[in-house]
Design an enzyme around this catalytic site. Structure first.
Site, PDB file in Angstrom:
ATOM      1  N   LYS A 257      19.814  43.950   2.214  1.00  0.00           N
ATOM      2  CA  LYS A 257      19.137  42.745   2.714  1.00  0.00           C
ATOM      3  C   LYS A 257      20.165  41.659   2.974  1.00  0.00           C
ATOM      4  O   LYS A 257      21.162  41.588   2.262  1.00  0.00           O
ATOM      5  CB  LYS A 257      18.165  42.212   1.655  1.00  0.00           C
ATOM      6  CG  LYS A 257      16.876  42.956   1.519  1.00  0.00           C
ATOM      7  CD  LYS A 257      15.972  42.272   0.488  1.00  0.00           C
ATOM      8  CE  LYS A 257      14.702  43.056   0.242  1.00  0.00           C
ATOM      9  NZ  LYS A 257      13.807  43.130   1.394  1.00  0.00           N
ATOM     10  N   ARG A 331       7.256  51.852  -1.159  1.00  0.00           N
ATOM     11  CA  ARG A 331       6.292  52.919  -0.843  1.00  0.00           C
ATOM     12  C   ARG A 331       6.744  54.275  -1.394  1.00  0.00           C
ATOM     13  O   ARG A 331       5.922  55.142  -1.643  1.00  0.00           O
ATOM     14  CB  ARG A 331       6.039  52.960   0.676  1.00  0.00           C
ATOM     15  CG  ARG A 331       7.225  53.357   1.485  1.00  0.00           C
ATOM     16  CD  ARG A 331       7.083  52.984   2.957  1.00  0.00           C
ATOM     17  NE  ARG A 331       7.253  51.546   3.174  1.00  0.00           N
ATOM     18  CZ  ARG A 331       7.120  50.948   4.354  1.00  0.00           C
ATOM     19  NH1 ARG A 331       6.816  51.651   5.430  1.00  0.00           N
ATOM     20  NH2 ARG A 331       7.303  49.660   4.486  1.00  0.00           N
TER      21      ARG A 331
HETATM   22  N1  BES Z   1      10.206  43.945  -1.287  1.00  0.00           N
HETATM   23  C1  BES Z   1      10.234  43.983   0.109  1.00  0.00           C
HETATM   24  C2  BES Z   1       9.075  43.206   0.764  1.00  0.00           C
HETATM   25  C3  BES Z   1       9.025  41.720   0.549  1.00  0.00           C
HETATM   26  C4  BES Z   1       9.523  40.861   1.493  1.00  0.00           C
HETATM   27  C5  BES Z   1       8.408  41.187  -0.565  1.00  0.00           C
HETATM   28  C6  BES Z   1       9.439  39.493   1.309  1.00  0.00           C
HETATM   29  C7  BES Z   1       8.325  39.822  -0.760  1.00  0.00           C
HETATM   30  C8  BES Z   1       8.826  38.975   0.179  1.00  0.00           C
HETATM   31  C9  BES Z   1      10.135  45.428   0.621  1.00  0.00           C
HETATM   32  O1  BES Z   1      10.703  46.379  -0.205  1.00  0.00           O
HETATM   33  C10 BES Z   1      10.862  45.492   1.921  1.00  0.00           C
HETATM   34  O2  BES Z   1      12.013  45.197   1.939  1.00  0.00           O
HETATM   35  N2  BES Z   1      10.149  45.855   2.981  1.00  0.00           N
HETATM   36  C11 BES Z   1      10.732  45.948   4.266  1.00  0.00           C
HETATM   37  C12 BES Z   1      10.154  47.161   4.960  1.00  0.00           C
HETATM   38  C13 BES Z   1      10.832  47.526   6.241  1.00  0.00           C
HETATM   39  C14 BES Z   1      12.259  47.957   5.985  1.00  0.00           C
HETATM   40  C15 BES Z   1      10.054  48.634   6.900  1.00  0.00           C
HETATM   41  C16 BES Z   1      10.395  44.668   5.041  1.00  0.00           C
HETATM   42  O3  BES Z   1       9.298  44.143   4.874  1.00  0.00           O
HETATM   43  O4  BES Z   1      11.246  44.205   5.792  1.00  0.00           O
HETATM   44 ZN    ZN Z   2      12.813  46.631   0.103  1.00  0.00          ZN
END
Ligand code: BES
Ligand code: ZN
Ligand code: ZN
Length: 479
Positions: A257, A331
């Site tokens: 990230k 997931r």
């Molecule tokens: N934990 C994150 C989602 C999240 C984002 C929670 C902001 C709280 C605040 C999750 O694991 C994630 O990173 N999801 C990705 C999925 C994508 C790579 C398909 C996302 O939402 O960008």
């Molecule tokens: Zn994530």
């Protein structure tokens, strides 16, 4: 302490009032002056503080507007009570009195008042050398027949405390609440409130074939922990399953990230926090229900051992998964946790709650959770619970054609779809192992976190879901 009394003799007088019933017992002249000057009319979210000087004492009056008696006023009441408590605390007194109009002298209102009072004092400030803790020791609810509602007040206070526990778990750094300490928190809560907790380590998780879950945990120095909680309060009755996402820190893994998006990722176990806290409330209240809860806890970290984009995993269910993005890790842990709770624990219905997709926050903002379900009746029950607790929900479609977006030529499922419908594809990914068992998937990426302190919310983790899950489960007894 929250006390129920017939009289109050301190110096902070708080009056929650409906705009169509602006009457109080002793100081009607003060209220009338405010009304005349247009300073207070009982409108929603209108709070007014004024003071008088009497016998060498400052006497304070805080008026909380609740809007019309016909409106659904519970959320206004919760935030008004909390704001008044914060105001009272800034006045540096040790006790406050709440004069409750007759419309609020019922179990429901008193439960919510107690929750709001309890939450008003919380902020994540334990690492601050100069903390500003509240000066208020006693919160006195004043009314002639309030003693009959002691149980409601206790229940409201308990729900406030459990929400604070969930907030605390979500606010603590990823190396303080790691998979092992998260598991220990569940164990100690289980001991104090009366539910059974089993913790499974990496070897046992391997035996359970939870390979998608294991893959996510590979890059971390913390071993994964499978936390299984059981509370059986209704022999022979239906079993409700709860599954919470328990990523104790989400760096994104090798699909790292950007720095700023990582800043709140210690809260990526908020689903787990709320499930654990809800179990605490359910068991403490000795509800006549059966609930089994599962958290697949791990840390999504970066190292030479991390799982990689392009890996192909075989999940516990047998479904194979092509990894396009290691940041879509939630997931992977949840698909195994859901399969485990359905096949090992044979639950009759199941709810999962997870900070799953940034897309949910983009779509619905920070106050509303996105929900995917395969069962309209269960969805209705959730809506009823959400209306009670103020934890808002909104259903997104569950149509099969979205599955195309997570197809891949290499495996049964792709762990991440493209740009479109990210919350729905994440939900459908999980739904692929659920079958016909009534299921709710609650994506709390938005409401799990609050930017600022306002009303009964503190800055940071909100504990969203604690009260909602409790209410959803409790309402099954009343149906
Ligand atoms: N934990 C994150 C989602 C999240 C984002 C929670 C902001 C709280 C605040 C999750 O694991 C994630 O990173 N999801 C990705 C999925 C994508 C790579 C398909 C996302 O939402 O960008
Ligand atoms: Zn994530
Ligand atoms: Zn995550």
């Amino acid at each position: 302490m929250i006390k129920l009394q017939k009289k109050y003799e301190g110096t902070i007088n708080i009056y929650p009032l409906f705009k169509d019933d602006l009457k109080i017992n002793d100081f009607q002249n003060i209220l009338d002056t405010l009304i005349k000057k247009d300073l207070f009319k009982g409108e929603k979210n209108n709070i007014h503080h004024t003071s008088t000087y009497d016998n060498n004492n400052l006497v304070h009056y805080i008026f909380i507007g609740l809007g019309s008696t016909n409106d659904n006023y519970m959320e206004t009441l919760r935030s008004g009570i909390s704001n008044a408590c914060k105001k009272a605390s800034s006045l540096k007194e040790t006790n406050v009195g709440f004069y409750l109009p007759s419309q609020l002298q019922n179990g429901d209102a008193l439960e919510n008042i107690a929750t709001a009072i309890t939450l008003s004092t919380y902020s994540f400030n334990k690492y601050q050398s100069k903390k500003k803790d509240t000066t208020i020791e006693d919160y006195i609810l004043v009314g002639s027949t309030l003693d009959t509602f002691k149980e409601n007040v206790d229940e409201g206070e308990l729900l406030g405390k459990m929400t604070i526990l969930s907030r605390e778990l979500g606010n603590e750094a990823g190396d303080v609440i790691n998979p092992e300490t998260l598991a220990m928190s569940a164990v100690s809560l289980g001991e104090s409130s009366g539910f059974k907790v089993d913790i499974y380590d990496k070897k046992k998780i391997e035996k359970l074939n939870m390979n998608a879950f294991l893959a996510v945990s590979k890059g971390s120095s913390y071993e994964p922990q499978l936390i299984v909680m059981e509370y059986m309060g209704n022999q022979g009755g239906e079993i409700i399953g709860l599954v919470g996402k328990g990523i104790t820190f989400d760096s994104g893994g090798l699909s790292l990230k950007p720095g700023n998006s990582m800043l709140t990722m210690q809260g990526d176990m908020s689903g787990a926090g709320s499930v654990i806290a809800a179990m605490g409330a359910i068991a403490s209240m000795k509800l006549e229900v059966n609930v089994i809860a599962v958290v697949a806890a791990c840390d999504n970290s970066v190292s030479a051992k991390s799982y990689r984009p392009n890996d192909i995993l075989t999940s516990r269910s047998g479904k194979t998964i092509f990894v396009t993005n290691t940041d879509a890790e939630g997931r992977l842990t949840l698909i195994d946790a859901l399969d485990y709770i359905l096949t090992e624990k044979m639950v009759d219905r199941v709810v999962d709650i997870a900070t799953l997709t940034g897309a949910a926050e983009v779509a619905l903002g920070q106050k509303i959770a996105a929900v995917i379900t395969n069962n309209d009746e269960f969805m209705n029950e959730l809506k009823i619970a959400a209306k009670d607790t103020g934890e808002r929900v909104w259903e997104l479609p569950h149509d099969e054609d979205f599955m195309k977006l997570i197809e891949t030529p290499y495996a049964d499922l792709n762990n991440a779809g493209g740009r479109f419908a990210g919350t729905i594809t994440a939900g459908l990914f999980l739904g692929s192992v659920v079958g016909d068992t009534p299921w709710l998937h609650i994506d709390i990426a938005g409401p799990s976190w609050n930017e600022d302190s306002d009303g009964y919310f503190s800055k940071g983790a909100t504990g969203y879901g604690t009260r909602l899950l409790y209410r959803l489960v409790k309402n099954t007894i009343l149906i």
